[in-house]
Design an enzyme around this catalytic site. Sequence first.
Site, PDB file in Angstrom:
ATOM      1  N   HIS A  19      -3.368  -3.069   3.779  1.00 45.61           N
ATOM      2  CA  HIS A  19      -2.584  -2.710   4.966  1.00 45.61           C
ATOM      3  C   HIS A  19      -2.071  -3.963   5.663  1.00 45.61           C
ATOM      4  O   HIS A  19      -0.908  -4.026   6.077  1.00 45.61           O
ATOM      5  CB  HIS A  19      -3.449  -1.897   5.938  1.00 45.61           C
TER       6      HIS A  19
ATOM      7  N   GLU B  64       0.820  -1.212   0.000  1.00 47.55           N
ATOM      8  CA  GLU B  64       0.000   0.000   0.000  1.00 47.55           C
ATOM      9  C   GLU B  64       0.856   1.266   0.000  1.00 47.55           C
ATOM     10  O   GLU B  64       0.353   2.355  -0.234  1.00 47.55           O
ATOM     11  CB  GLU B  64      -0.986  -0.003   1.171  1.00 47.55           C
TER      12      GLU B  64
END
Length: 353
Positions: A312, A13
């Site tokens: 995440h 990410e």
Amino acid sequence: MVKTLRIDGSRGEGGGQILRTSLALAALLRQPVEIYNIRANRRKPGLRPQHLVAVQALTAITGGELRDAHENSTRLYFAPQTIKGGNYRFKIRTAGSTGLVLAAVLLPLLFASTPSEVNITGGTHVPFSPPFHYLESVFLPALKKMEGHVELSLLRWGWYPKGCGEITAKIDPCACLHPVELRRRGRLLGLHLTVGLTELPMHIAERAATHVAERLSGEDCKVETRIVTAQSTGPGVIVFLYAIFERTIAGFSALGRRGKPVEQVADEVCQDWFDFKSSPATVDSHLADQLIPYMALAKGNSCIITEKFTSHLETNIRVVEQFLPVHFHLDSNTGEVSVQGIGHGQQITLIAT
């Protein structure tokens, strides 16, 4: 001499999580690191004020060497020394998240030889970060089960964009983290709702509480509600719901903003709860993300189940793999993530439904 570990901050990410997890593990393991492409996938790449404070905080608690760390920097070098407990104060000059700065320093300070007290000024209830109440009611109880003992206090609320909130964390040393085994969440014991607001009419909080009560009227237990008003440097409202089960706790929150009806804020929280409830998850996706480094360091077998496998979460996994002798494997068919610890033989299982 220990070889410097190079970390690409654009992987996964590509945000601040790579920086925080990398520096926290580097501090704990006394591993020199060079991080490049910091936050490369963000609209404003490089170190923002809250990230810079986290870097400086870790340098302070380890007496380490820090190079090239300044606002907007996309590269830095960090060589930590010995972790030292004690009293620390860190100030973010924006509404940057106090919780995320705490996340960076908490892991190493748990393994300091003496207790610590950390005071952080900045945002306490801001977008894209866990609010104070989530940390207090969900994350810290989970950490306590692993023998990580932290007492967290909210001294002043801080909203976006002014910040100026303040938290204090008292951290006891931890000799060894225990594994966490959460294959079943057990019976629902209670639903607890907090509606917090500052510098806004009370009817806004009352509308939110009423709307949640109506949406959750069919649940197995009554929603215990509290409305909290506080002083701050600006207006803000948060709706936070947490569910206590026999074996675990899960939490869901949403922030209000100008032009957004508070009923919509409440709806977001309720929908997150319904999604979680309809799955076999034992931890919410945010807690799964936060527990990854602690699970990798625990001595023994761990297992958690989360309702979704986020970018995440995957990014945090890949960072941990670069520092510790563990390997995570994701089964795309079953949604199961298994971790084999090479160092002390633990096996960690994470299931994303």
